[in-house]
Design a protein around this motif. Sequence first.
Motif, PDB file in Angstrom:
ATOM      1  N   GLY A   1      -4.712  -0.635  -0.025  1.00  0.00           N
ATOM      2  CA  GLY A   1      -3.839  -1.725   0.383  1.00  0.00           C
ATOM      3  C   GLY A   1      -2.719  -2.030  -0.585  1.00  0.00           C
ATOM      4  N   GLY A   2      -2.861  -1.647  -1.855  1.00  0.00           N
ATOM      5  CA  GLY A   2      -1.802  -1.879  -2.822  1.00  0.00           C
ATOM      6  C   GLY A   2      -0.825  -0.737  -2.957  1.00  0.00           C
ATOM      7  N   HIS A   3      -0.980   0.292  -2.128  1.00  0.00           N
ATOM      8  CA  HIS A   3      -0.116   1.460  -2.218  1.00  0.00           C
ATOM      9  C   HIS A   3       1.240   1.208  -1.552  1.00  0.00           C
ATOM     10  CE1 HIS A   3      -3.695   3.356  -3.606  1.00  0.00           C
ATOM     11  NE2 HIS A   3      -3.267   4.587  -3.461  1.00  0.00           N
ATOM     12  N   LYS A   4       2.231   1.912  -2.030  1.00  0.00           N
ATOM     13  CA  LYS A   4       3.532   1.889  -1.368  1.00  0.00           C
ATOM     14  C   LYS A   4       3.565   2.839  -0.177  1.00  0.00           C
ATOM     15  CE  LYS A   4       6.622   0.616  -5.201  1.00  0.00           C
ATOM     16  NZ  LYS A   4       5.619   0.186  -6.170  1.00  0.00           N
ATOM     17  N   LEU A   5       2.810   3.939  -0.258  1.00  0.00           N
ATOM     18  CA  LEU A   5       2.908   4.990   0.762  1.00  0.00           C
ATOM     19  C   LEU A   5       1.548   5.642   0.980  1.00  0.00           C
ATOM     20  CD1 LEU A   5       4.688   6.912   2.549  1.00  0.00           C
ATOM     21  CD2 LEU A   5       4.929   8.351   0.500  1.00  0.00           C
ATOM     22  N   LEU A   6       1.205   5.849   2.235  1.00  0.00           N
ATOM     23  CA  LEU A   6       0.048   6.651   2.616  1.00  0.00           C
ATOM     24  C   LEU A   6       0.532   7.768   3.525  1.00  0.00           C
ATOM     25  CD1 LEU A   6      -2.962   7.334   2.927  1.00  0.00           C
ATOM     26  CD2 LEU A   6      -3.069   5.662   4.799  1.00  0.00           C
ATOM     27  N   CYS A   7       0.357   9.021   3.078  1.00  0.00           N
ATOM     28  CA  CYS A   7       0.713  10.193   3.880  1.00  0.00           C
ATOM     29  C   CYS A   7      -0.554  10.756   4.512  1.00  0.00           C
ATOM     30  CB  CYS A   7       1.359  11.262   3.002  1.00  0.00           C
ATOM     31  SG  CYS A   7       2.947  10.784   2.297  1.00  0.00           S
TER      32      CYS A   7
ATOM     33  N   THR B   1      13.829   3.989   1.111  1.00  0.00           N
ATOM     34  CA  THR B   1      13.430   2.598   1.338  1.00  0.00           C
ATOM     35  C   THR B   1      12.210   2.222   0.523  1.00  0.00           C
ATOM     36  OG1 THR B   1      11.958   3.095   3.213  1.00  0.00           O
ATOM     37  CG2 THR B   1      14.298   2.781   3.706  1.00  0.00           C
ATOM     38  N   LEU B   2      11.522   3.212  -0.043  1.00  0.00           N
ATOM     39  CA  LEU B   2      10.327   2.921  -0.832  1.00  0.00           C
ATOM     40  C   LEU B   2      10.651   2.611  -2.283  1.00  0.00           C
ATOM     41  CD1 LEU B   2       8.103   5.847   0.492  1.00  0.00           C
ATOM     42  CD2 LEU B   2       7.969   3.445   1.160  1.00  0.00           C
ATOM     43  N   ALA B   3      11.871   2.898  -2.709  1.00  0.00           N
ATOM     44  CA  ALA B   3      12.222   2.723  -4.119  1.00  0.00           C
ATOM     45  C   ALA B   3      12.091   1.270  -4.548  1.00  0.00           C
ATOM     46  CB  ALA B   3      13.637   3.235  -4.371  1.00  0.00           C
ATOM     47  N   ALA B   4      12.513   0.350  -3.687  1.00  0.00           N
ATOM     48  CA  ALA B   4      12.397  -1.071  -3.995  1.00  0.00           C
ATOM     49  C   ALA B   4      11.307  -1.672  -3.115  1.00  0.00           C
ATOM     50  CB  ALA B   4      13.723  -1.779  -3.745  1.00  0.00           C
ATOM     51  N   PRO B   5      10.292  -2.300  -3.711  1.00  0.00           N
ATOM     52  CA  PRO B   5       9.220  -2.881  -2.892  1.00  0.00           C
ATOM     53  C   PRO B   5       9.752  -4.036  -2.057  1.00  0.00           C
ATOM     54  CG  PRO B   5       8.996  -3.583  -5.169  1.00  0.00           C
ATOM     55  CD  PRO B   5      10.078  -2.546  -5.144  1.00  0.00           C
TER      56      PRO B   5
END
Length: 351
Positions: free
Chosen positions: A147-153, A74-78
Motif C-alpha cells: 500500500g505504500g508503493h508508488k507502482l505495482l507492475c 507522473t510517478l516522479a512527484a507523489p
Amino acid sequence: MEFGPVTAAAPDAVPAAQPSRLVDREPRVPADRLVAELVPPPHFDGVRFETYVPDPAQPSQSAAVAALRSFGATLAAPPPRRGLFRRSAPPEGRPGVYLDGGFGVGKTHLLASLWHASPGPKAFGTFVEVTNLVGALGFGATVEALGGHKLLCIDEFELDDPGDTVLVSTLLGRLVDSGVRLAATSNTLPGALGEGRFAAQDFLREIQGLSARFDVVRVDGEDYRHRGLPAAPEPGDDEDVARRAATTPGATLDRFDELLAHLGRVHPSRYGAMLDGVAAVHLLGVQPVSDQSAALRLVALVDRMYDRDVRVVTSGVPLDRLFPDELLRGGYRKKYLRAVSRIVALSRVAG
C-alpha cells in the motif's frame, strides 16, 4: 579389526558427474522472500526503454513506448495526500496502464523498463506471484506491504477462476485507494478477462471494475523470438541428453513424466526457488501434455525458466508439439502459445 581389500582407482580415472534432479527439490519459500523478490526477473535486469527496438512496420510499438514514458513521468512527484492515510488519485487519466498484445511483442520488456525508470518503493511480479503473495501473507498484510508503493507492475495478467477475479478486484481497489499506480500486461483485453475459462458473466461487475482502472495501450506485432528463425530444434536422443547433462555445470536431468507429476506436488509459487542455481534443464522423453491442469503447471515452470534464462535440452517430441490441438482450441490458448514460444527460445540458446 580387519578390513576388506582396498582397490585403488586408476590415477587418471574421473568419476562421471551426476546431475541433480528437479524432482528431488521441494523448496520452502518464506513470505519475506516472496516480497523481496517482487522485482523484474534476471532476464529483464538490463532492459530499458532505450533498449526496446520497435518494429517500423508496427507503429503501435513506438506509441507504447511514448505512453509508458508519459505514465512513468507522473510517478516522479507523489500525489498530494488526502486525509491521514489515503493519497488522492492522479488528477488526469486512470490509475493504471494496461499493455495488450500478442506474445513476443516485448510487453514484459516495456513493463520492466517502466519499473526501472520509476522511483520506489515499487514492486514487479507476475499475476501468479501477486496472488500467491496474498495466499502467503493474507489479504490485509498484502495491502499493508504494497500500500505504500508508488507502482505495482503485474505481468501476465489473467483471471483463471472466479476466486481470483474477486480477490484481485478487491486488492487492486484497496491499493489504488491508497495511491498505488498500476501497470499490467496481458494477451487479453481487461474487459474480456476470464472469457473461455469460467462463467465470466457472473462476475461482470468485478471484471468491469478492473477494466475501469486501466488505460489500454495496444502493442501489435509478431513474436520477436521467432522472427526469421526456424521451428523448434530437433530433440536429441536420451543418451545424448544425459551426456550433455553430465558435462554441463548447474544442469538438472529428469524424465518428463516424473517432472510433470512432481509439479503437481509443489505449489507454483515455489517453482522459481526450485530453479535456484540451475543453468540448464535436461528432459528425457518429452511428450504432448493433454491434461489441462498438468499443462498449466508446465506453463508456470516454463515462465520461471524463461525469467532466469535457463537453457533447455530435450529428447522426445519437438517442443512446438508440447500442447495438443484440443488444448490450443480452449480458453488458455494464448498461455500455451506463449509457453511454446519461450521454451523453444530457450532450447535454441542451448544449441
